[in-house]
Design a protein around this motif. Structure first.
Motif, PDB file in Angstrom:
ATOM      1  N   GLN A 174       0.828  -1.207   0.000  1.00 13.85           N
ATOM      2  CA  GLN A 174       0.000   0.000   0.000  1.00 13.85           C
ATOM      3  C   GLN A 174       0.864   1.260   0.000  1.00 13.85           C
ATOM      4  O   GLN A 174       0.510   2.265  -0.626  1.00 13.85           O
ATOM      5  N   ALA A 175       1.999   1.194   0.702  1.00 15.24           N
ATOM      6  CA  ALA A 175       2.912   2.342   0.705  1.00 15.24           C
ATOM      7  C   ALA A 175       3.369   2.656  -0.713  1.00 15.24           C
ATOM      8  O   ALA A 175       3.393   3.819  -1.134  1.00 15.24           O
ATOM      9  N   GLY A 176       3.739   1.611  -1.473  1.00 17.84           N
ATOM     10  CA  GLY A 176       4.193   1.823  -2.846  1.00 17.84           C
ATOM     11  C   GLY A 176       3.097   2.365  -3.740  1.00 17.84           C
ATOM     12  O   GLY A 176       3.327   3.282  -4.539  1.00 17.84           O
ATOM     13  N   ALA A 177       1.883   1.790  -3.626  1.00 14.73           N
ATOM     14  CA  ALA A 177       0.777   2.246  -4.469  1.00 14.73           C
ATOM     15  C   ALA A 177       0.399   3.685  -4.144  1.00 14.73           C
ATOM     16  O   ALA A 177       0.141   4.499  -5.051  1.00 14.73           O
ATOM     17  N   TYR A 178       0.368   4.015  -2.844  1.00 14.74           N
ATOM     18  CA  TYR A 178      -0.001   5.384  -2.473  1.00 14.74           C
ATOM     19  C   TYR A 178       1.080   6.380  -2.879  1.00 14.74           C
ATOM     20  O   TYR A 178       0.793   7.513  -3.270  1.00 14.74           O
ATOM     21  N   PHE A 179       2.335   5.925  -2.794  1.00 15.13           N
ATOM     22  CA  PHE A 179       3.425   6.796  -3.241  1.00 15.13           C
ATOM     23  C   PHE A 179       3.311   7.069  -4.737  1.00 15.13           C
ATOM     24  O   PHE A 179       3.575   8.185  -5.204  1.00 15.13           O
ATOM     25  N   ALA A 180       2.899   6.030  -5.496  1.00 11.16           N
ATOM     26  CA  ALA A 180       2.783   6.194  -6.952  1.00 11.16           C
ATOM     27  C   ALA A 180       1.783   7.292  -7.306  1.00 11.16           C
ATOM     28  O   ALA A 180       2.069   8.148  -8.159  1.00 11.16           O
ATOM     29  N   LEU A 235      16.323  10.979   4.951  1.00  9.51           N
ATOM     30  CA  LEU A 235      17.366  11.751   4.256  1.00  9.51           C
ATOM     31  C   LEU A 235      16.883  12.212   2.877  1.00  9.51           C
ATOM     32  O   LEU A 235      17.169  13.339   2.451  1.00  9.51           O
ATOM     33  N   GLY A 236      16.148  11.349   2.191  1.00 12.98           N
ATOM     34  CA  GLY A 236      15.598  11.735   0.882  1.00 12.98           C
ATOM     35  C   GLY A 236      14.656  12.922   1.005  1.00 12.98           C
ATOM     36  O   GLY A 236      14.650  13.813   0.149  1.00 12.98           O
ATOM     37  N   GLY A 237      13.854  12.956   2.080  1.00 10.53           N
ATOM     38  CA  GLY A 237      12.960  14.093   2.311  1.00 10.53           C
ATOM     39  C   GLY A 237      13.733  15.385   2.542  1.00 10.53           C
ATOM     40  O   GLY A 237      13.363  16.455   2.039  1.00 10.53           O
ATOM     41  N   LEU A 238      14.841  15.302   3.295  1.00  9.65           N
ATOM     42  CA  LEU A 238      15.659  16.491   3.559  1.00  9.65           C
ATOM     43  C   LEU A 238      16.311  17.010   2.280  1.00  9.65           C
ATOM     44  O   LEU A 238      16.356  18.220   2.036  1.00  9.65           O
ATOM     45  N   GLY A 277      -0.073  13.896   0.386  1.00 11.79           N
ATOM     46  CA  GLY A 277      -0.078  12.474   0.063  1.00 11.79           C
ATOM     47  C   GLY A 277       1.296  11.851   0.237  1.00 11.79           C
ATOM     48  O   GLY A 277       1.418  10.678   0.598  1.00 11.79           O
ATOM     49  N   GLY A 278       2.336  12.638  -0.039  1.00 14.27           N
ATOM     50  CA  GLY A 278       3.695  12.136   0.173  1.00 14.27           C
ATOM     51  C   GLY A 278       3.948  11.783   1.625  1.00 14.27           C
ATOM     52  O   GLY A 278       4.648  10.810   1.942  1.00 14.27           O
ATOM     53  N   TYR A 279       3.359  12.571   2.531  1.00 12.92           N
ATOM     54  CA  TYR A 279       3.502  12.271   3.968  1.00 12.92           C
ATOM     55  C   TYR A 279       2.877  10.913   4.306  1.00 12.92           C
ATOM     56  O   TYR A 279       3.480  10.103   5.016  1.00 12.92           O
ATOM     57  N   VAL A 280       1.676  10.662   3.785  1.00 11.57           N
ATOM     58  CA  VAL A 280       0.993   9.395   4.073  1.00 11.57           C
ATOM     59  C   VAL A 280       1.816   8.213   3.563  1.00 11.57           C
ATOM     60  O   VAL A 280       2.026   7.224   4.278  1.00 11.57           O
ATOM     61  N   SER A 281       2.289   8.309   2.318  1.00 14.55           N
ATOM     62  CA  SER A 281       3.033   7.180   1.752  1.00 14.55           C
ATOM     63  C   SER A 281       4.353   6.962   2.467  1.00 14.55           C
ATOM     64  O   SER A 281       4.751   5.818   2.736  1.00 14.55           O
ATOM     65  N   LYS A 282       5.047   8.057   2.823  1.00 16.89           N
ATOM     66  CA  LYS A 282       6.327   7.874   3.517  1.00 16.89           C
ATOM     67  C   LYS A 282       6.114   7.364   4.940  1.00 16.89           C
ATOM     68  O   LYS A 282       6.939   6.613   5.466  1.00 16.89           O
ATOM     69  N   TRP A 283       5.007   7.754   5.549  1.00 15.44           N
ATOM     70  CA  TRP A 283       4.689   7.215   6.867  1.00 15.44           C
ATOM     71  C   TRP A 283       4.451   5.706   6.781  1.00 15.44           C
ATOM     72  O   TRP A 283       4.906   4.937   7.633  1.00 15.44           O
ATOM     73  N   SER A 290       4.786  17.640  -1.080  1.00 16.96           N
ATOM     74  CA  SER A 290       4.514  16.200  -1.139  1.00 16.96           C
ATOM     75  C   SER A 290       5.801  15.407  -1.322  1.00 16.96           C
ATOM     76  O   SER A 290       5.973  14.348  -0.712  1.00 16.96           O
ATOM     77  N   LEU A 291       6.714  15.915  -2.155  1.00 15.25           N
ATOM     78  CA  LEU A 291       7.988  15.198  -2.331  1.00 15.25           C
ATOM     79  C   LEU A 291       8.770  15.132  -1.025  1.00 15.25           C
ATOM     80  O   LEU A 291       9.423  14.125  -0.726  1.00 15.25           O
ATOM     81  N   MET A 292       8.722  16.197  -0.256  1.00 17.22           N
ATOM     82  CA  MET A 292       9.443  16.200   1.032  1.00 17.22           C
ATOM     83  C   MET A 292       8.808  15.239   2.030  1.00 17.22           C
ATOM     84  O   MET A 292       9.445  14.807   2.983  1.00 17.22           O
ATOM     85  N   GLY A 293       7.514  14.965   1.849  1.00 17.27           N
ATOM     86  CA  GLY A 293       6.813  14.107   2.803  1.00 17.27           C
ATOM     87  C   GLY A 293       6.281  14.872   3.995  1.00 17.27           C
ATOM     88  O   GLY A 293       6.119  14.309   5.086  1.00 17.27           O
ATOM     89  N   LEU A 294       6.004  16.179   3.791  1.00 16.73           N
ATOM     90  CA  LEU A 294       5.488  16.990   4.895  1.00 16.73           C
ATOM     91  C   LEU A 294       3.980  16.797   5.037  1.00 16.73           C
ATOM     92  O   LEU A 294       3.262  16.679   4.036  1.00 16.73           O
ATOM     93  N   PRO A 295       3.441  16.776   6.272  1.00 15.95           N
ATOM     94  CA  PRO A 295       1.987  16.716   6.438  1.00 15.95           C
ATOM     95  C   PRO A 295       1.371  18.037   6.008  1.00 15.95           C
ATOM     96  O   PRO A 295       2.018  19.080   6.120  1.00 15.95           O
ATOM     97  N   PRO A 296       0.160  18.058   5.464  1.00 14.23           N
ATOM     98  CA  PRO A 296      -0.768  16.924   5.341  1.00 14.23           C
ATOM     99  C   PRO A 296      -0.811  16.358   3.930  1.00 14.23           C
ATOM    100  O   PRO A 296      -1.898  16.098   3.410  1.00 14.23           O
TER     101      PRO A 296
END
Length: 503
Positions: free
Chosen positions: A338-344, A427-430, A401-407, A393-399
């Motif tokens: 699910q992480a991979g699909a949501y990240f996609a 590190l990728g997010g930073l 979709g990138g945040y959800v997938s990286k979580w 979203s690329l950074m994975g910051l809330p709220p």
């Protein structure tokens, strides 16, 4: 509603749209193309709603089922990918109308004719590619996957070549890559057929046994599909192809086309190959994915051109997709998959927004050299804001979709003890934050570059379309429940994908 051929419609509608665009004079290409895009998105989303409400769907073309006939099959994973294509494809289509129309405003009649021809070719090829992408997501047959994959690849090459100039060598390199990758995939299909005597996806999974032949089939298919997805170190073709293509083409390549090969790999992993065969290869893919996250991000940070920065960012984000082949089989339940699909889907919206924004900025400034964009942010607030939303979203910051997938990635990795995955994701997010803020900081400096020419006027649609996709990328973090619930329909990551399907 269960008797309606909704899966076939999701494929045939964009194909018919391409036909209508071809039959009418070139000056009507955008009108017919936009109409076809609207109907295509509507029919595809109708299919998604039907799957969400009534469960997986199966269609047998001409009444012939597997193994002799062609079967189309859509579960929650396929539906989510088709929904992603519909939403992103529709926004890119709106952007393309304004993008190509602005170009054909040239006073030179010869130049105007070239622009009109390029616009017509874009709509014809793009609608065929749209149909082929939906066909990949609905195929339940290894050979049909090859055919539709080939159509997507060749169409993508033609779209890159539309830019002409320096995009032509990139298109030729891309052509070599896509043909080589498809041939390797086809070789794997032949090996599977020689072992199991069937090409049907689910039957092949039941017939295939652990052995040298199945291992060889997996290796050649993985190499071919990893080459087409641009996984490190096979990514050499992606940055110039994505960066030098017209902006709407760059967006659809990065948002949609690379997800096609990722989707096929997921199906091969879950449905076709036994875990004893796929797990060792999955560990290698996960390691390459980790390297890609760091390498791609570092290269993005060092780029001088804005579109090349976004393209190298795609190399990094592809790395996240390949983490699932190591994490997915080991994580409890379907959390890793699910992480991979949501990240996609999150990446599709975020990267689409960033490429559309980069195209609008480059159109206004006249180039995409980052250092020479100093101080232009206030005059181009809309596209830069869209660029920033995609970056969140690329950074994975809330709220987002990138945040959800990286979580989901981090919790799956923590549960399986993969500490290095947790560190690499963080590190990728930073690094993503570093290259996104580098662009934004330069753009919003108070003092513009001395001697800089005035900005060219651009249609506001370019900025609004990019902003719409950026907003969707963020909204995916606020409304994650529905997409994640859709991923449970038909148990796409369960033991039997065919359970619960009404023929």
């Amino acid at each position: 509603m269960s008797s309606l051929p909704l899966i076939s419609a999701a494929i045939w509608v964009p194909l018919l749209g391409a036909l209508f665009v071809s039959l009418w004079p070139r000056r009507y290409a955008a009108l017919w193309g936009m109409g076809a895009a609207l109907v295509s998105a509507t029919s595809a989303l109708g299919l998604v709603v039907a799957v969400a409400v009534a469960g997986p769907r199966r269609e047998r073309l001409g009444g012939w089922g597997a193994p002799a006939g062609i079967e189309l099959w859509v579960d929650g994973l396929s539906a989510l990918m088709i929904a992603m294509t519909a939403v992103v494809g529709l926004v890119i289509s709106v952007y393309a109308v304004a993008y190509f129309r602005a170009a054909d405003g040239a006073a030179d009649s010869e130049r105007r004719e070239i622009d009109l021809r390029r616009e017509a070719y874009f709509w014809r090829i793009w609608l065929v590619v749209w149909a082929a992408i939906n066909a990949v997501f609905a195929s339940a047959d290894l050979f049909n996957l090859y055919v539709t994959l080939e159509v997507v690849g060749l169409g993508a090459v033609a779209l890159v070549a539309l830019a002409g100039g320096r995009a032509l060598p990139a298109a030729m390199r891309y052509l070599f890559v896509t043909l080589s990758g498809s041939l390797l995939y086809l070789l794997g299909v032949v090996l599977i057929y020689s072992e199991g005597g069937t090409l049907a996806l689910f039957q092949a999974g039941e017939m295939l046994v652990v052995g040298a032949l199945s291992q060889a089939a997996l290796v050649v298919m993985v190499v071919g599909l990893a080459l087409k997805t641009a996984l490190f170190p096979l990514h050499f073709w992606l940055p110039p192809a994505h960066a030098d293509a017209p902006a709407p083409v760059s967006a659809l390549l990065s948002a949609l086309v690379i997800k096609v090969t990722f989707y096929i790999l997921v199906r091969l992993w879950v449905v076709v190959f036994p875990p004893e065969v796929s797990q060792p290869v999955g560990e290698i893919l996960m390691i390459l994915g980790l390297v890609a996250v760091i390498w791609g991000s570092w290269r993005a940070l060092r780029q001088e051109r804005l579109k090349m920065l976004v393209a190298y960012s795609t190399v990094a984000q592809v790395g996240y997709l390949f983490l699932v082949f190591g994490l997915g089989p080991r994580a409890d339940g379907s959390a890793g998959w699910q992480a991979g699909a949501y990240f996609a889907i999150s990446h599709a919206c975020a990267k689409g927004a960033m490429f559309l924004a980069a195209g609008a900025i480059a159109r206004a400034v006249g180039h995409d050299q980052i250092e020479e964009m100093r101080g232009v942010g206030a005059q181009l607030a809309l596209p830069f804001f869209a660029f920033g939303l995609g970056g969140i979203s690329l950074m994975g910051l809330p709220p987002s979709g990138g945040y959800v997938s990286k979580w989901l990635f981090i919790t799956s990795a923590a549960a399986t003890g993969d500490v290095i995955v947790v560190v690499a994701v963080a590190l990728g997010g930073l690094l993503a934050a570093a290259y996104v803020f580098r662009v934004l900081a330069l753009a919003f400096e108070r003092a513009p570059r001395e001697g800089a020419p005035p900005l060219r006027p651009i249609p506001s649609t370019l900025g609004w379309a990019a902003l719409a996709l950026g907003a969707v990328a963020v909204a995916l973090g606020l409304a994650a429940g529905a997409p994640l619930a859709l991923l449970e329909v038909g148990l796409p990551f369960g033991q039997s994908l065919a359970e619960g399907v009404t023929p």
